[in-house]
Design a protein around this motif. Structure first.
Motif, PDB file in Angstrom:
ATOM      1  N   PRO A  11      35.440  40.806  33.960  1.00  0.00           N
ATOM      2  CA  PRO A  11      34.808  39.567  33.481  1.00  0.00           C
ATOM      3  C   PRO A  11      35.830  38.682  32.761  1.00  0.00           C
ATOM      4  CG  PRO A  11      33.665  41.512  32.644  1.00  0.00           C
ATOM      5  CD  PRO A  11      34.889  41.986  33.336  1.00  0.00           C
ATOM      6  N   ALA A  38      28.711  33.312  37.156  1.00  0.00           N
ATOM      7  CA  ALA A  38      29.632  34.419  36.891  1.00  0.00           C
ATOM      8  C   ALA A  38      31.053  33.931  37.057  1.00  0.00           C
ATOM      9  CB  ALA A  38      29.374  35.570  37.850  1.00  0.00           C
ATOM     10  N   PHE A  40      35.018  36.012  37.171  1.00  0.00           N
ATOM     11  CA  PHE A  40      35.691  37.309  37.080  1.00  0.00           C
ATOM     12  C   PHE A  40      37.032  37.231  37.791  1.00  0.00           C
ATOM     13  CE2 PHE A  40      32.762  37.188  40.637  1.00  0.00           C
ATOM     14  CZ  PHE A  40      33.499  37.659  41.712  1.00  0.00           C
TER      15      PHE A  40
END
Length: 100
Positions: A11, A38, A40
């Protein structure tokens, strides 16, 4: 692209720190707001998954590579390599599978 697994995804918060929970993407004709779902890293690359804040019918999330401009600020780049896009999309799907 090397073979990556879910355990390889780390992450990050590059976009969230810079832009918050929403990112405005602009092109020559318009701008559109996306929600950051998200972000990452996989190996040396960083990725973001965004969804339109006001999605159209059957519109899915978009996957981008995070790059840096000359000043070091993050920018989003379309992933043109099919294998890379597929790998990143599969990792994201695995990340969210427990929440569906």
């Amino acid at each position: 692209m090397p073979i990556y697994q879910l355990k390889d995804a780390k992450p990050i918060d590059v976009l969230k720190t810079t832009f918050g929970d929403e990112v405005v993407l602009e092109d020559e004709e318009s701008s559109r707001t996306y929600v950051l779902l998200a972000e990452f890293s996989l190996g040396p690359n960083e990725y973001a998954v965004l969804a339109p804040a006001e999605p159209q019918k059957d519109e899915a999330e978009s996957v981008f590579r995070i790059t840096r401009n000359a000043a070091g600020a993050p920018e989003l780049e379309t992933i043109l390599d099919d294998e890379e896009w597929e790998t990143v999309s599969e990792i994201y799907d695995e990340m969210t599978a427990d929440f569906d």
